[in-house]
Design an enzyme around this catalytic site. Sequence first.
Site, PDB file in Angstrom:
ATOM      1  N   GLY A   1     -16.220  33.022 -58.506  1.00 36.49           N
ATOM      2  CA  GLY A   1     -16.006  32.853 -59.938  1.00 36.49           C
ATOM      3  C   GLY A   1     -14.579  33.248 -60.259  1.00 36.49           C
TER       4      GLY A   1
ATOM      5  N   SER B   1     -14.101  40.292 -71.058  1.00 34.33           N
ATOM      6  CA  SER B   1     -14.550  40.050 -69.680  1.00 34.33           C
ATOM      7  C   SER B   1     -13.661  39.036 -68.974  1.00 34.33           C
ATOM      8  CB  SER B   1     -16.017  39.627 -69.632  1.00 34.33           C
ATOM      9  OG  SER B   1     -16.229  38.466 -70.362  1.00 34.33           O
ATOM     10  N   LEU B   2     -13.232  37.975 -69.682  1.00 32.11           N
ATOM     11  CA  LEU B   2     -12.275  37.060 -69.043  1.00 32.11           C
ATOM     12  C   LEU B   2     -10.980  37.811 -68.739  1.00 32.11           C
ATOM     13  CD1 LEU B   2     -12.682  33.660 -70.983  1.00 32.11           C
ATOM     14  CD2 LEU B   2     -13.286  34.135 -68.610  1.00 32.11           C
TER      15      LEU B   2
ATOM     16  N   ARG C   1     -21.342  43.843 -80.611  1.00 27.62           N
ATOM     17  CA  ARG C   1     -22.572  43.128 -80.242  1.00 27.62           C
ATOM     18  C   ARG C   1     -23.821  44.000 -80.248  1.00 27.62           C
ATOM     19  NH1 ARG C   1     -20.088  39.346 -75.379  1.00 27.62           N
ATOM     20  NH2 ARG C   1     -18.998  37.952 -76.789  1.00 27.62           N
TER      21      ARG C   1
ATOM     22  N   HIS D   1     -26.999  39.352 -71.656  1.00 26.65           N
ATOM     23  CA  HIS D   1     -25.800  38.529 -71.550  1.00 26.65           C
ATOM     24  C   HIS D   1     -24.789  39.059 -70.546  1.00 26.65           C
ATOM     25  CE1 HIS D   1     -22.719  35.791 -72.863  1.00 26.65           C
ATOM     26  NE2 HIS D   1     -21.929  36.758 -73.254  1.00 26.65           N
TER      27      HIS D   1
ATOM     28  N   ASP E   1     -26.640  40.020 -56.323  1.00 26.00           N
ATOM     29  CA  ASP E   1     -26.687  40.109 -54.855  1.00 26.00           C
ATOM     30  C   ASP E   1     -25.669  41.098 -54.280  1.00 26.00           C
ATOM     31  OD1 ASP E   1     -28.495  37.848 -54.954  1.00 26.00           O
ATOM     32  OD2 ASP E   1     -26.716  36.612 -55.268  1.00 26.00           O
TER      33      ASP E   1
END
Lengths: 540, 246
Positions: free
Chosen positions: A12, A373-374, A273, A333, A215
Amino acid sequence: MRECDVLVVGAGGAGLVAALNAHKAGAKVKIITKEYPTRSQTSMAQGGMNAALGNAGEDSVEAHIANTLKAAAGLGDEEMVTYMCQEAPKAVEWLNSIGVCFSRTEESKIAQRRLGGASAARACYAKDYTGLKILHTLYDRVLACEIEVLNERYLLNYITNVDEKGKKYIGGATFLNIRTGEVEVHESASVIVATGGYSRIYHKHSTNSSASTGDGIAAAIRAGARLSDMEFIQFHPTALKNSSILISESARGAGGHLLNSKGERFTNELAPRDEVARAIDAEIKKGEEIFLDIRHLGEHFIDEELPQERKLAKLYEGVDPVHELIPIKPAAHYTMGGIEVDNTSQTVIKGLFACGECANHKVHGANRLGGNSLLEIVVFGAQAGESAAEYSKDFHMPIDASLQRRRDENFIRGVKYFTNQIDFYQKREFIGNIFYNNVGIAREDMGLKAVLGAIRQIQKELPFMGPKDKSKHYNTNLVEFIEFGNMVELSEIVLVCAISRNESRGAHYRSDIPQANDIAYKAHTIVWKEDGVLCADFME
Amino acid sequence: MKIEIKRYTTEPEERSALITYEIDEKAQTLLEALNYIKTKLDPSLSFSSGCRSSVCGSCAVLVNGKETLACSHKIKEGDVIEPLKNMPILRDLVVDSQVAYEFNKKAKAWQSSHAKTQTLTIEDEKRNEVQSDCILCSSCFSACPVYSVNGSFLGPFALTRVWRYVSDARESEEQSKIENIQTNGIWDCTLCNECTIACPQGISSKGDIEKLRSKSAMHGFMDPNFAQSFGGGFSGGFGFDGSPAF
């Protein structure tokens, strides 16, 4: 034989940034992923990436730091947060230099919008495809640098050896080649874990890709690494009611309202949030249905800024947000907790690094801000890549993978003989439901302990489950069973941490103890395994 | 509701068959139906999926012969589901997408070097806004008929990606990017438009290939098919539409 200096597990955003930076530092890099690089969770990030550029009104790095620490509710590491926010403008500049198609302002600058918990319009975005466009551009860069990428290989375990002082060091990892069904050993001087979070424990109550099964985190604690803050799981306030598909925060940032069945607004839509999710949860418990209303933003604006949202609401809920209310609920999320790392992104196992959602750099603390997060994957992906390249330069230790290979080959052979008297797909759905209801937005001691009992029972039942499909090639039933095993392992850890934290802080809200207790719990939860036994402690 | 799925396996021997499944009426999308089959009826069914929201590009399949994302298709009675074309089938609905992705490498679909400029106008942004929405689902690759005659064709998404970079104000080496797509590239396309119809993101690779053709002409390249039909005698004397420019 050692095939590379830096092995990146996961492709990712974090993994690709790490690989590019390790490559730039001169290391021989290999990327291994269970999917393909462009299919990862990063593609789903919509809202944006925070950096105090001040392109849309006044902003400062100090304000970015202050907002991030406030949302983190006492668990943000000031040094790490400061580093991330200071690096943010450079991170955006770098993405721009490799060709990311950000949206622009009339003054030809990168456009920015306001997300929840932010004092300014700080999130750089690319329509509502910010993550997609960043991820694909990173992938193109990886191709340009001719970095080796191996697809469809599922991480089993890390290879560790012990030096003369008794200290563990990494030597690579083992994988199940999904296509051939064989166990593969990839030896490396260092390993960077960039495998994403564990929100899929909540199954159908998660906004995440079905691949977010934790994982790399589960393998890390098995190998001897430590995990931290695993009880902090962010619920996004606005997921579609039936499918848990995400409706971006930018819909509220642009002026969208939250309404109950009576059509009344009941909360500040732009609070962090955790607060918004709790307000919605409280309404739902009163029997209300909750809707997101963006009708007043107009068709032109919705098509220009929120085209995905319109498409998804039509497909999954059968409503057109231009004319109708969107039924929503909060859904799991983002997982703030993860693999414990130091300020070079290294774990307690020498040569094992982590970045992205699977790692805990303590920048999000008890609650993550939208747009951070990005940012995190670029800033700490770069740090992990550089650190791993540096470490591997001086690595001359022998690597012995034979024990791990034997164990994993035996496991892959043996798991097909599990008896299948219990259907693990049913259990997976069951865990998702009991987690959403008892380990979700509002938690209390009794419910948490009941779920822990259920999870420990499921752990005992694993040998009675197993894959029904016994074939060797491309056995996704087998892969999903191993993913399930990892989620069961992490479920226990989340519960032990949540039960230990007898207070409310950020995303961890205990309805039986609704206050924070700074004296006892303004500290990070740390877990590790000793001889297979789970241990937990608090650490400042 | 009944749908049919093309199954394929190599174990114990190579077999392929169209199997009918009875689907729970609650399943709305094809992906939900596939998950229903896998978790309730037959765990050996193999397919790829990820985000459920049409951005990860994992779940493209053929529905009644047309390329479709399983997560965005509402199932109908009698739907026939098959794997994508032009790529080797690994198992059931899973194809070897690596075969398609390799063309990004061959097409050199990236920005040549790190750009210095930070400023781009809204007009600059709009030029490749849609092309950079590509999710690499390979639907266009599957729909393209050129592969039956030329397996080395760079193909629709890789060429769209080249356009996405050469049309970007930050690209500094347009000439070499354009040169790289002359052979097995833009001139091999028949402009049949199947790729445009197949794209779930509203991208027209055919349109991008046409734009790359005119850019090629500006850089002094021409359609080798026309050059050949005229005996190759008019070197450099053609407009981009192939008409003699004298």
